[in-house]
Write a protein that holds these residues in place. Structure first.
Motif, PDB file in Angstrom:
ATOM      1  N   ALA A   1      40.236  33.857  37.136  1.00  0.00           N
ATOM      2  CA  ALA A   1      41.351  34.247  38.302  1.00  0.00           C
ATOM      3  C   ALA A   1      41.388  33.588  39.367  1.00  0.00           C
ATOM      4  CB  ALA A   1      41.432  35.518  38.283  1.00  0.00           C
TER       5      ALA A   1
ATOM      6  N   GLU B   1      35.714  31.559  38.360  1.00  0.00           N
ATOM      7  CA  GLU B   1      35.479  31.142  36.831  1.00  0.00           C
ATOM      8  C   GLU B   1      34.211  31.639  36.108  1.00  0.00           C
ATOM      9  OE1 GLU B   1      36.265  27.471  35.492  1.00  0.00           O
ATOM     10  OE2 GLU B   1      38.116  27.186  36.682  1.00  0.00           O
TER      11      GLU B   1
ATOM     12  N   ARG C   1      46.343  30.447  30.250  1.00  0.00           N
ATOM     13  CA  ARG C   1      46.713  30.949  31.538  1.00  0.00           C
ATOM     14  C   ARG C   1      47.913  31.734  31.872  1.00  0.00           C
ATOM     15  NH1 ARG C   1      45.724  27.402  36.980  1.00  0.00           N
ATOM     16  NH2 ARG C   1      47.694  28.021  37.875  1.00  0.00           N
TER      17      ARG C   1
ATOM     18  N   TYR D   1      46.707  33.900  39.341  1.00  0.00           N
ATOM     19  CA  TYR D   1      46.703  33.566  37.751  1.00  0.00           C
ATOM     20  C   TYR D   1      45.558  34.248  37.247  1.00  0.00           C
ATOM     21  CZ  TYR D   1      43.037  30.229  38.797  1.00  0.00           C
ATOM     22  OH  TYR D   1      41.757  29.560  39.364  1.00  0.00           O
ATOM     23  N   ALA D   2      45.491  34.458  35.993  1.00  0.00           N
ATOM     24  CA  ALA D   2      44.256  34.823  35.262  1.00  0.00           C
ATOM     25  C   ALA D   2      44.264  34.061  33.965  1.00  0.00           C
ATOM     26  CB  ALA D   2      44.513  36.250  34.845  1.00  0.00           C
ATOM     27  N   LYS D   3      43.282  33.709  33.468  1.00  0.00           N
ATOM     28  CA  LYS D   3      42.959  32.863  32.424  1.00  0.00           C
ATOM     29  C   LYS D   3      41.989  33.485  31.629  1.00  0.00           C
ATOM     30  CE  LYS D   3      40.474  29.073  34.556  1.00  0.00           C
ATOM     31  NZ  LYS D   3      40.373  27.800  34.936  1.00  0.00           N
TER      32      LYS D   3
ATOM     33  N   GLY E   1      36.745  32.781  31.328  1.00  0.00           N
ATOM     34  CA  GLY E   1      37.722  33.341  31.843  1.00  0.00           C
ATOM     35  C   GLY E   1      37.714  33.139  33.411  1.00  0.00           C
TER      36      GLY E   1
END
Length: 169
Positions: free
Chosen positions: A132, A149, A91, A102-104, A130
């Motif tokens: 955000a 998600e 992340r 955030y982004a993951k 993934g």
């Protein structure tokens, strides 16, 4: 000695403000999920727990477990879908004044069961995950989050909007 103390104090004051002392955080989340199967989709519910190790204020590694379910009508049959996923993501956070965005992205190990009248289908494997979102820091060690998600779980995909609460150690 005074110079050393001044240098240590200057470095300490110039470091980014962070509630993470050990770099660890734990949390729980729940929310609505849009589960897709066999070309059809329907709403369901998802909940889970997670843990993170923060390398710094910008990058963290995250693990967790989520469970969810939905009833998807496909081909004239109601499919009762129950799933469990174990996401593993990296992340990236962009700090804001009272939280971050955030982004993951990463992978998840999934296991799902699809029950239809007279039949049960199961599958497990690895898929992409993934997301955000935004994090609001309530208190120095407590965060609230709202995020999206996505999970690819073979024949089943999941889009979830999650509300979470976390604590940093």
């Amino acid at each position: 000695m005074k110079k050393l103390a001044a240098v240590v104090m200057a470095l300490g004051l110039s470091a980014p403000v962070s509630a993470d002392i050990l770099g660890l955080s734990v949390g729980a989340h729940a929310g609505g999920a849009r589960v897709e199967y066999d070309g059809e989709s329907d709403n369901g519910f998802e909940y889970g727990i997670n843990a993170s190790y923060h390398f710094n204020d910008l990058i963290s590694a995250n693990v967790g477990v989520v469970q969810g379910s939905a009833d998807v009508d496909a081909n004239g049959v109601t499919n009762d879908i129950d799933y469990t996923a174990f996401p593993l993501t990296l992340r990236a956070d962009i700090p804001l004044l009272i939280g971050s965005v955030y982004a993951k992205a990463g992978t998840n190990y999934y296991d799902y069961d699809i029950d239809t009248p007279g039949n049960r289908d199961s599958d497990d494997g690895w898929g992409f995950t993934g997301g955000a979102g935004v994090v609001f820091t309530m208190l120095p060690f407590i965060d609230l989050s709202l995020g999206y998600e996505y999970r690819d779980m073979g024949d089943v995909t999941n889009n979830a909007i999650m509300f979470g609460i976390g604590a940093s150690l």
